[in-house]
Scaffold this active site. Structure first.
Site, PDB file in Angstrom:
ATOM      1  N   THR A 127       0.758  -1.288   0.109  1.00 38.63           N
ATOM      2  CA  THR A 127       0.007   0.052  -0.110  1.00 38.63           C
ATOM      3  C   THR A 127       0.930   1.302   0.103  1.00 38.63           C
ATOM      4  O   THR A 127       0.621   2.316   0.578  1.00 38.63           O
ATOM      5  CB  THR A 127      -0.972  -0.002   1.344  1.00 38.63           C
ATOM      6  OG1 THR A 127      -0.248  -0.578   2.415  1.00 38.63           O
ATOM      7  CG2 THR A 127      -1.971  -1.017   1.077  1.00 38.63           C
ATOM      8  N   HIS A 128       2.048   1.246  -0.514  1.00 33.78           N
ATOM      9  CA  HIS A 128       2.908   2.327  -0.834  1.00 33.78           C
ATOM     10  C   HIS A 128       2.511   3.330  -1.618  1.00 33.78           C
ATOM     11  O   HIS A 128       2.489   4.453  -1.299  1.00 33.78           O
ATOM     12  CB  HIS A 128       4.306   1.792  -0.793  1.00 33.78           C
ATOM     13  CG  HIS A 128       5.223   1.491   0.260  1.00 33.78           C
ATOM     14  ND1 HIS A 128       6.164   2.347   1.098  1.00 33.78           N
ATOM     15  CD2 HIS A 128       5.024   0.439   1.275  1.00 33.78           C
ATOM     16  CE1 HIS A 128       6.480   1.634   1.959  1.00 33.78           C
ATOM     17  NE2 HIS A 128       5.751   0.632   2.199  1.00 33.78           N
ATOM     18  N   ASP A 181       9.254   7.649  -2.346  1.00 30.75           N
ATOM     19  CA  ASP A 181       9.117   7.041  -1.156  1.00 30.75           C
ATOM     20  C   ASP A 181      10.092   7.059  -0.386  1.00 30.75           C
ATOM     21  O   ASP A 181      11.440   6.951  -1.047  1.00 30.75           O
ATOM     22  CB  ASP A 181       8.798   5.601  -1.708  1.00 30.75           C
ATOM     23  CG  ASP A 181       8.113   4.582  -0.596  1.00 30.75           C
ATOM     24  OD1 ASP A 181       6.886   4.155  -0.773  1.00 30.75           O
ATOM     25  OD2 ASP A 181       9.026   4.658   0.575  1.00 30.75           O
ATOM     26  N   TRP A 196     -15.108  -6.856  -0.375  1.00 32.85           N
ATOM     27  CA  TRP A 196     -14.508  -5.398  -0.372  1.00 32.85           C
ATOM     28  C   TRP A 196     -15.551  -4.651   0.496  1.00 32.85           C
ATOM     29  O   TRP A 196     -16.817  -4.547   0.378  1.00 32.85           O
ATOM     30  CB  TRP A 196     -14.293  -4.843  -1.540  1.00 32.85           C
ATOM     31  CG  TRP A 196     -13.627  -3.480  -1.669  1.00 32.85           C
ATOM     32  CD1 TRP A 196     -12.275  -3.464  -1.666  1.00 32.85           C
ATOM     33  CD2 TRP A 196     -14.129  -2.253  -1.470  1.00 32.85           C
ATOM     34  NE1 TRP A 196     -11.882  -2.257  -1.390  1.00 32.85           N
ATOM     35  CE2 TRP A 196     -13.080  -1.155  -1.449  1.00 32.85           C
ATOM     36  CE3 TRP A 196     -15.360  -1.718  -1.325  1.00 32.85           C
ATOM     37  CZ2 TRP A 196     -13.214   0.153  -1.268  1.00 32.85           C
ATOM     38  CZ3 TRP A 196     -15.399  -0.342  -1.188  1.00 32.85           C
ATOM     39  CH2 TRP A 196     -14.297   0.596  -1.213  1.00 32.85           C
ATOM     40  N   GLN A 231     -13.899   0.935   3.961  1.00 33.85           N
ATOM     41  CA  GLN A 231     -13.662   0.996   5.316  1.00 33.85           C
ATOM     42  C   GLN A 231     -13.543   2.322   5.995  1.00 33.85           C
ATOM     43  O   GLN A 231     -14.023   2.175   7.315  1.00 33.85           O
ATOM     44  CB  GLN A 231     -12.108   0.491   5.405  1.00 33.85           C
ATOM     45  CG  GLN A 231     -11.543   0.718   6.706  1.00 33.85           C
ATOM     46  CD  GLN A 231     -10.221  -0.340   6.631  1.00 33.85           C
ATOM     47  OE1 GLN A 231     -10.076  -1.541   6.813  1.00 33.85           O
ATOM     48  NE2 GLN A 231      -8.936   0.243   7.310  1.00 33.85           N
ATOM     49  N   TRP A 251      -0.276   0.708   8.965  1.00 30.90           N
ATOM     50  CA  TRP A 251      -0.321   2.180   9.313  1.00 30.90           C
ATOM     51  C   TRP A 251      -1.736   2.692   8.779  1.00 30.90           C
ATOM     52  O   TRP A 251      -2.373   3.581   9.455  1.00 30.90           O
ATOM     53  CB  TRP A 251       0.813   2.871   8.784  1.00 30.90           C
ATOM     54  CG  TRP A 251       0.651   4.404   9.486  1.00 30.90           C
ATOM     55  CD1 TRP A 251       0.686   5.560   8.918  1.00 30.90           C
ATOM     56  CD2 TRP A 251       0.742   4.840  10.756  1.00 30.90           C
ATOM     57  NE1 TRP A 251       0.940   6.669   9.666  1.00 30.90           N
ATOM     58  CE2 TRP A 251       0.735   6.002  10.925  1.00 30.90           C
ATOM     59  CE3 TRP A 251       0.726   3.996  12.173  1.00 30.90           C
ATOM     60  CZ2 TRP A 251       0.562   6.825  12.192  1.00 30.90           C
ATOM     61  CZ3 TRP A 251       0.737   4.603  13.329  1.00 30.90           C
ATOM     62  CH2 TRP A 251       0.458   6.245  13.243  1.00 30.90           C
ATOM     63  N   SER A 284      -4.690   1.549   8.153  1.00 35.77           N
ATOM     64  CA  SER A 284      -5.773   1.179   8.917  1.00 35.77           C
ATOM     65  C   SER A 284      -5.671   1.699  10.282  1.00 35.77           C
ATOM     66  O   SER A 284      -6.809   2.102  10.851  1.00 35.77           O
ATOM     67  CB  SER A 284      -5.773  -0.588   9.089  1.00 35.77           C
ATOM     68  OG  SER A 284      -6.086  -1.031   7.938  1.00 35.77           O
TER      69      SER A 284
END
Ligand SMILES: *[C@@H]1O[C@H](CO)[C@@H](O)[C@H](O)[C@H]1NC(C)=O
Ligand SMILES: *[C@@H]1O[C@H](CO)[C@@H](O)[C@H](O)[C@H]1NC(C)=O
Ligand SMILES: *[C@@H]1O[C@H](CO)[C@@H](O)[C@H](O)[C@H]1NC(C)=O
Length: 455
Positions: free
Chosen positions: A25-26, A125, A335, A338, A356, A358
């Site tokens: 998830t970067h 990143d 899915w 969230q 992180w 989440s």
């Protein structure tokens, strides 16, 4: 933005190279912060570098955030022609890391020729330690973006010292980590891989170099807010030229319109406040079979309504009859939206891998956590959740067993301590909202970040 002629000309000559890490998830949080910056500076050119595969998932053709000043370039993924997966899930990542930074250099060079604009700033990143050298070579700025929490970043900065203290003795001993500011109960086993375990592997090497390079950055930007942990923030701030907390990104950057194809929110509307257990282990993790069974059995026994965002195949992976027996109070979907779920008043607790993104979602939603961490910074996040912020618990012994889950549910959903955790996380939520509000620290830092990247 000032609009004097000279300044517009300067802006037109600026070229920001964005280097994404195309796994996990970067890249998504990096895209969202870059969109925010690019939106504010329409005359600045942004070139976004990632692999073809990652590009395809990040920028769909019907992109609601399409910005004409962001152009995408595909970076070679380091896999040989006709590559057949070996079955080792990390192999493509390791090969990619091995191909860096040459693969980026070539494509960045192409973008410079194509646009006829030299790179004036690298936004990368934070993993990409070589951003410091690239920036030096091209006389550009370097702004690494750390997409995880400040506590994990600190352990990468202090890696040499941590290795020295722990030596070859990896047993848990909280005394040994006492020298690290802000970690009252840190154990060796909480540390991310690559700090004292697996130090010569691709991740260990990359993260170690990152920790050494970050003080050279023009500014280090992070998906957090400054009041989350002031001791650690101050420590980082004293090590870097400039630390910019500009999160939670979920509040400071444009978010996609969410779809709720499985009607999760309508289902939540039918339940009482704080009564529902929400379960998600993120976009890539499926717990091992025996833990899934333990979780299913616990949900059956505890009696709480539950909403489970499940990545696997429920028919195959759950105990026989579980879905039918719990249909009246359980909802299992492939899915789930969230953030919207966590903001819903019916949700009482979130069972999470404590990645992180989440954790920040739970903070913004004000929902306490039960964590079952798997890898990377997740174990350290779980430690902070339980021991520092007191906004949740880890499952006992780190694995999902019937006993550990039921205990976690009882504690968070039905005890005085659970109410205390909820109070704490609502306080954190309020400070996050304050940080992103007018004159808040994250809002101000974001302005500074935009100035640095686009001036
Ligand atoms: C971008 O450049 C145009 C002129 O080409 C100018 O009119 C506009 O104000 C500039 N926008 C910003 C935000 O500087
Ligand atoms: C990146 O992906 C998008 C969407 O699939 C596609 O339209 C675009 O051409 C791709 N960019 C490159 C440079 O391949
Ligand atoms: C933000 O700061 C400005 C200038 O000091 C002030 O006028 C304004 O009321 C502040 N806004 C909030 C929400 O505090």
């Amino acid at each position: 933005m000032s609009n004097s002629k000279g300044e517009i000309n300067v802006q037109k000559s600026l070229h920001v190279a964005v280097l994404a890490f195309p796994f996990g998830t970067h890249a998504a949080p990096l895209v969202s912060i870059v969109r925010k910056i690019a939106e504010e500076a329409p005359n600045v050119t942004f070139s976004f570098f990632s692999t073809k595969k990652s590009n395809a998932t990040l920028f769909s053709s019907s992109d609601e955030f399409h910005l004409p000043n962001i152009k995408h370039y595909d970076v070679p993924d380091g896999l040989p022609e006709g590559y057949v997966p070996s079955g080792h899930p990390l192999e493509p990542i390791f090969r990619f890391i091995k191909a860096m930074p040459e693969n980026y250099k070539i494509v960045v060079g192409e973008a410079v020729i194509e646009t006829e604009k030299k790179i004036t700033c690298f936004v990368t990143d934070a993993f990409y330690w070589f951003g410091a050298d690239l920036a030096d070579e091209m006389n550009a700025k370097w702004v690494p973006v750390w997409t995880a929490g400040p506590h994990a970043l600190l352990t990468h900065f202090y890696t040499d010292l941590i290795r020295e203290k722990f030596g070859n003795n990896k047993v848990d001993d909280v005394e040994k980590a006492k020298f690290l500011p802000g970690f009252p109960e840190l154990e060796a086993s909480d540390l991310p891989e690559g700090v004292i375990e697996d130090i010569d592997g691709p991740f260990g090497t990359m993260l170690h170099k990152m920790g050494q390079a970050l003080p050279r950055a023009t500014a280090v930007s992070i998906n957090s807010f400054s009041t989350l942990h002031s001791i650690i923030e101050n420590e980082l701030n004293s090590k870097f030229k400039l630390l910019l907390n500009v999160g939670p990104f979920i509040l400071t950057t444009p978010q996609r319109t969410i779809s709720d194809e499985h009607d999760c929110l309508a289902w939540l509307n039918k339940h009482e406040s704080f009564s529902v257990v929400y379960i998600s282990f993120g976009s890539s993790i499926i717990p091992p079979p025996h833990e899934l069974v333990a979780l299913a059995e616990s949900l059956e026994e505890c009696g709480f309504p539950f909403l489970w965002a499940f990545r696997g195949n429920p028919e195959e992976q759950f105990p026989k009859g579980f879905i039918e027996r719990t249909r009246a109070r359980g909802k299992i979907v492939a899915w789930a939206p969230q953030m919207e779920i966590l903001k819903h008043s019916s949700v009482g607790v979130c069972l999470t891998h404590s990645g992180w993104n989440s954790v920040l979602d739970c903070i913004v939603g004000g929902v306490p956590m039960i964590s079952r961490p798997f890898f990377g910074d997740q174990k350290m996040n779980a430690r902070m959740i339980e021991s520092v912020w007191e906004i949740g618990v880890r499952v006992e012994n780190g694995v999902l067993s019937k006993e550990s889950i039921l205990k976690g549910l009882e504690l968070t959903m039905s005890s005085e301590r659970g109410r205390f955790m909820r109070k704490n996380i609502v306080k954190l939520k309020e400070s996050a909202l304050e940080a992103v509000g007018e004159n808040g620290t994250s809002a101000k830092n974001l302005n500074t970040l935009i100035q640095i990247v686009t001036r």
